[in-house]
Design an enzyme around this catalytic site. Structure first.
Site, mmCIF file in Angstrom:
data_model
loop_
_atom_site.group_PDB
_atom_site.id
_atom_site.type_symbol
_atom_site.label_atom_id
_atom_site.label_comp_id
_atom_site.label_asym_id
_atom_site.label_seq_id
_atom_site.Cartn_x
_atom_site.Cartn_y
_atom_site.Cartn_z
ATOM 1 N N LYS A 27 0.841 -1.216 0.000
ATOM 2 C CA LYS A 27 0.000 0.000 0.000
ATOM 3 C C LYS A 27 0.873 1.263 0.000
ATOM 4 O O LYS A 27 0.668 2.167 -0.800
ATOM 5 C CB LYS A 27 -0.928 0.018 1.234
ATOM 6 C CG LYS A 27 -1.844 -1.183 1.347
ATOM 7 C CD LYS A 27 -2.712 -1.140 2.584
ATOM 8 C CE LYS A 27 -1.979 -1.245 3.905
ATOM 9 N NZ LYS A 27 -1.305 -2.540 4.146
ATOM 10 N N ARG A 66 -9.556 0.542 9.378
ATOM 11 C CA ARG A 66 -9.005 -0.779 9.694
ATOM 12 C C ARG A 66 -10.066 -1.739 10.215
ATOM 13 O O ARG A 66 -9.785 -2.894 10.454
ATOM 14 C CB ARG A 66 -8.005 -0.640 10.828
ATOM 15 C CG ARG A 66 -6.542 -0.381 10.568
ATOM 16 C CD ARG A 66 -5.891 -1.295 9.629
ATOM 17 N NE ARG A 66 -4.579 -1.692 10.030
ATOM 18 C CZ ARG A 66 -3.471 -1.004 9.758
ATOM 19 N NH1 ARG A 66 -3.509 0.127 9.117
ATOM 20 N NH2 ARG A 66 -2.312 -1.489 10.132
ATOM 21 N N ARG A 70 11.585 -6.469 4.374
ATOM 22 C CA ARG A 70 11.479 -5.000 4.382
ATOM 23 C C ARG A 70 12.538 -4.412 5.320
ATOM 24 O O ARG A 70 12.739 -4.895 6.433
ATOM 25 C CB ARG A 70 10.092 -4.568 4.852
ATOM 26 C CG ARG A 70 10.004 -3.047 5.061
ATOM 27 C CD ARG A 70 8.594 -2.535 5.133
ATOM 28 N NE ARG A 70 7.786 -3.214 6.122
ATOM 29 C CZ ARG A 70 6.467 -3.059 6.215
ATOM 30 N NH1 ARG A 70 5.826 -2.256 5.396
ATOM 31 N NH2 ARG A 70 5.794 -3.712 7.130
ATOM 32 N N ARG A 107 11.565 -2.827 11.021
ATOM 33 C CA ARG A 107 10.525 -2.308 11.907
ATOM 34 C C ARG A 107 10.300 -3.281 13.048
ATOM 35 O O ARG A 107 10.307 -4.488 12.845
ATOM 36 C CB ARG A 107 9.209 -2.136 11.103
ATOM 37 C CG ARG A 107 8.913 -0.714 10.725
ATOM 38 C CD ARG A 107 7.806 -0.592 9.715
ATOM 39 N NE ARG A 107 6.513 -1.147 10.129
ATOM 40 C CZ ARG A 107 5.405 -1.029 9.404
ATOM 41 N NH1 ARG A 107 5.420 -0.363 8.260
ATOM 42 N NH2 ARG A 107 4.271 -1.566 9.817
ATOM 43 N N ARG A 150 -0.337 -9.569 13.277
ATOM 44 C CA ARG A 150 -0.919 -8.498 12.449
ATOM 45 C C ARG A 150 -1.787 -9.087 11.346
ATOM 46 O O ARG A 150 -2.838 -8.551 11.028
ATOM 47 C CB ARG A 150 0.194 -7.634 11.838
ATOM 48 C CG ARG A 150 0.818 -6.673 12.839
ATOM 49 C CD ARG A 150 2.134 -6.117 12.350
ATOM 50 N NE ARG A 150 2.021 -5.378 11.114
ATOM 51 C CZ ARG A 150 3.038 -5.176 10.278
ATOM 52 N NH1 ARG A 150 4.238 -5.673 10.548
ATOM 53 N NH2 ARG A 150 2.863 -4.485 9.175
HETATM 54 P P1 AP5 Z 1 4.879 -1.716 1.894
HETATM 55 O O1 AP5 Z 1 4.519 -0.854 0.741
HETATM 56 O O2 AP5 Z 1 5.727 -1.148 2.975
HETATM 57 O O3 AP5 Z 1 3.580 -2.447 2.477
HETATM 58 P P2 AP5 Z 1 2.281 -1.878 3.187
HETATM 59 O O4 AP5 Z 1 1.098 -2.510 2.555
HETATM 60 O O5 AP5 Z 1 2.321 -0.378 3.248
HETATM 61 O O6 AP5 Z 1 2.471 -2.572 4.594
HETATM 62 P P3 AP5 Z 1 2.560 -2.122 6.111
HETATM 63 O O7 AP5 Z 1 3.127 -3.301 6.834
HETATM 64 O O8 AP5 Z 1 3.232 -0.800 6.291
HETATM 65 O O9 AP5 Z 1 1.048 -1.967 6.416
HETATM 66 P P4 AP5 Z 1 0.345 -2.220 7.710
HETATM 67 O O10 AP5 Z 1 -1.024 -1.984 7.236
HETATM 68 O O11 AP5 Z 1 0.495 -3.468 8.467
HETATM 69 O O12 AP5 Z 1 1.078 -1.195 8.687
HETATM 70 P P5 AP5 Z 1 0.787 0.327 9.035
HETATM 71 O O13 AP5 Z 1 2.040 1.056 8.892
HETATM 72 O O14 AP5 Z 1 -0.438 0.820 8.355
HETATM 73 O O15 AP5 Z 1 5.617 -3.024 1.284
HETATM 74 C C1 AP5 Z 1 6.093 -4.051 2.133
HETATM 75 C C2 AP5 Z 1 7.455 -4.543 1.614
HETATM 76 O O16 AP5 Z 1 7.260 -5.176 0.347
HETATM 77 C C3 AP5 Z 1 8.487 -3.428 1.360
HETATM 78 O O17 AP5 Z 1 9.755 -3.934 1.659
HETATM 79 C C4 AP5 Z 1 8.358 -3.128 -0.151
HETATM 80 O O18 AP5 Z 1 9.585 -2.681 -0.685
HETATM 81 C C5 AP5 Z 1 7.983 -4.510 -0.701
HETATM 82 N N1 AP5 Z 1 7.081 -4.468 -1.847
HETATM 83 C C6 AP5 Z 1 6.022 -3.623 -2.034
HETATM 84 N N2 AP5 Z 1 5.381 -3.926 -3.175
HETATM 85 C C7 AP5 Z 1 6.028 -5.013 -3.700
HETATM 86 C C8 AP5 Z 1 5.823 -5.805 -4.871
HETATM 87 N N3 AP5 Z 1 4.822 -5.558 -5.730
HETATM 88 N N4 AP5 Z 1 6.679 -6.837 -5.105
HETATM 89 C C9 AP5 Z 1 7.695 -7.115 -4.231
HETATM 90 N N5 AP5 Z 1 7.951 -6.396 -3.121
HETATM 91 C C10 AP5 Z 1 7.105 -5.358 -2.849
HETATM 92 O O19 AP5 Z 1 0.392 0.187 10.584
HETATM 93 C C11 AP5 Z 1 1.332 -0.161 11.560
HETATM 94 C C12 AP5 Z 1 0.647 -0.190 12.929
HETATM 95 O O20 AP5 Z 1 0.121 1.131 13.228
HETATM 96 C C13 AP5 Z 1 -0.567 -1.104 13.055
HETATM 97 O O21 AP5 Z 1 -0.207 -2.447 13.337
HETATM 98 C C14 AP5 Z 1 -1.328 -0.444 14.220
HETATM 99 O O22 AP5 Z 1 -0.732 -0.715 15.449
HETATM 100 C C15 AP5 Z 1 -1.133 1.043 13.918
HETATM 101 N N6 AP5 Z 1 -2.184 1.581 13.031
HETATM 102 C C16 AP5 Z 1 -2.011 2.159 11.803
HETATM 103 N N7 AP5 Z 1 -3.182 2.527 11.298
HETATM 104 C C17 AP5 Z 1 -4.128 2.175 12.214
HETATM 105 C C18 AP5 Z 1 -5.538 2.284 12.248
HETATM 106 N N8 AP5 Z 1 -6.243 2.808 11.235
HETATM 107 N N9 AP5 Z 1 -6.182 1.821 13.342
HETATM 108 C C19 AP5 Z 1 -5.510 1.300 14.386
HETATM 109 N N10 AP5 Z 1 -4.177 1.146 14.425
HETATM 110 C C20 AP5 Z 1 -3.490 1.588 13.327
#
Ligand code: AP5
Length: 221
Positions: free
Chosen positions: A18, A93, A132, A165, A176
């Site tokens: 994302k 979420r 990552r 991370r 997660r």
């Molecule tokens: P990346 O683009 O970083 O993936 P992402 O989908 O953004 O994944 P996240 O793990 O950041 O999302 P998440 O939803 O778990 O965490 P968030 O930060 O929102 O890509 C991942 C890896 O793959 C990278 O290394 C990239 O280079 C690689 N890649 C990407 N595309 C690729 C492809 N096509 N092919 C190969 N490789 C690829 O949330 C973190 C924490 O914050 C949560 O656990 C929670 O505690 C809190 N939080 C955040 N938002 C909320 C909410 N709305 N409500 C409650 N708690 C929340």
């Protein structure tokens, strides 16, 4: 109601890509990328009151409370740079947050355009997340397999050593994913019932997924 072609949500499991796709897309669309994960991590690293409240919850892979997210998102969507549109990444979420977002958008006189669902298997997201690495200084995201830094384990932009991370450790990733399946995945149906979901096959390379998303957004014009 302010009509806008690019009031978008990016939805998908942890590690689906994302953030990666959103960063590429916002450059072309000229709208802000609003990642609640990035905003919360910034709050933790700068030691704000919010950061201190959410640090341990995030490190354990649990969701932060809906109330804290409501204020954070409402405040961010009220900013002027969202007038041209926005990409919301990581919010909503759960169904409660989706309803809260409806309320926020009503109050701000905004209308949701579409929800882009990045569909990718659990096996692939576990592989992506375990490889990552991020720059602790500028937050740039790399991947040891698919998006390697030029100099081994240093950030291309500022030479800072890359880190993993805290919530990317294998046992937390499993947690997660489980929370995603229970709480977030039902949103696909929620938005499908409203005819707002667009499903993208996100299993290909970054370039391939970017291209599919760009083409899809072009069709919304
Ligand atoms: P990346 O683009 O970083 O993936 P992402 O989908 O953004 O994944 P996240 O793990 O950041 O999302 P998440 O939803 O778990 O965490 P968030 O930060 O929102 O890509 C991942 C890896 O793959 C990278 O290394 C990239 O280079 C690689 N890649 C990407 N595309 C690729 C492809 N096509 N092919 C190969 N490789 C690829 O949330 C973190 C924490 O914050 C949560 O656990 C929670 O505690 C809190 N939080 C955040 N938002 C909320 C909410 N709305 N409500 C409650 N708690 C929340």
């Amino acid at each position: 109601m302010r009509m806008n072609k690019y009031n978008l949500i990016f939805l998908g499991p942890p590690g689906a890509g994302k953030g990666t796709v959103a960063k590429d897309v916002v450059e072309r669309l000229g709208v802000p990328h609003i990642s609640t994960g990035d905003m919360l991590r910034d709050a933790v690293s700068t030691g704000t009151d919010l950061g201190n409240k959410v640090k341990s919850v995030m490190e354990s892979g649990q969701l932060v409370s809906d109330e804290l997210l409501f204020d954070l998102v409402k405040d961010r969507l009220s900013k002027r740079d969202c007038e041209k549109g926005f990409i919301l990444d990581g919010y909503p979420r759960n169904v409660n947050q989706a309803k809260a977002l409806d309320q926020i958008m009503d109050e701000l006189n905004l209308e949701l355009t579409s929800v882009i669902f990045l569909d990718v298997s659990e096996e692939e997201v576990v592989k992506r997340i375990s490889n990552r690495r991020v720059c602790p200084k500028c937050s740039r995201v790399y991947n040891l397999i698919s998006l390697q830094p030029k100099k081994d384990t240093l950030c291309d932009d500022d030479d800072t050593p890359l880190i993993q991370r805290e919530d990317d450790k294998p046992e937390t990733v499993r947690k997660r994913y489980q929370i995603y399946s229970e709480k977030t995945a039902p949103l696909v149906e929620y938005y499908r019932n409203r005819n707002q979901i667009i499903t993208i096959d996100a299993s290909g390379t970054v370039d391939k997924v970017d291209e599919i998303v760009f083409n899809t957004l072009e069709e919304l014009r």
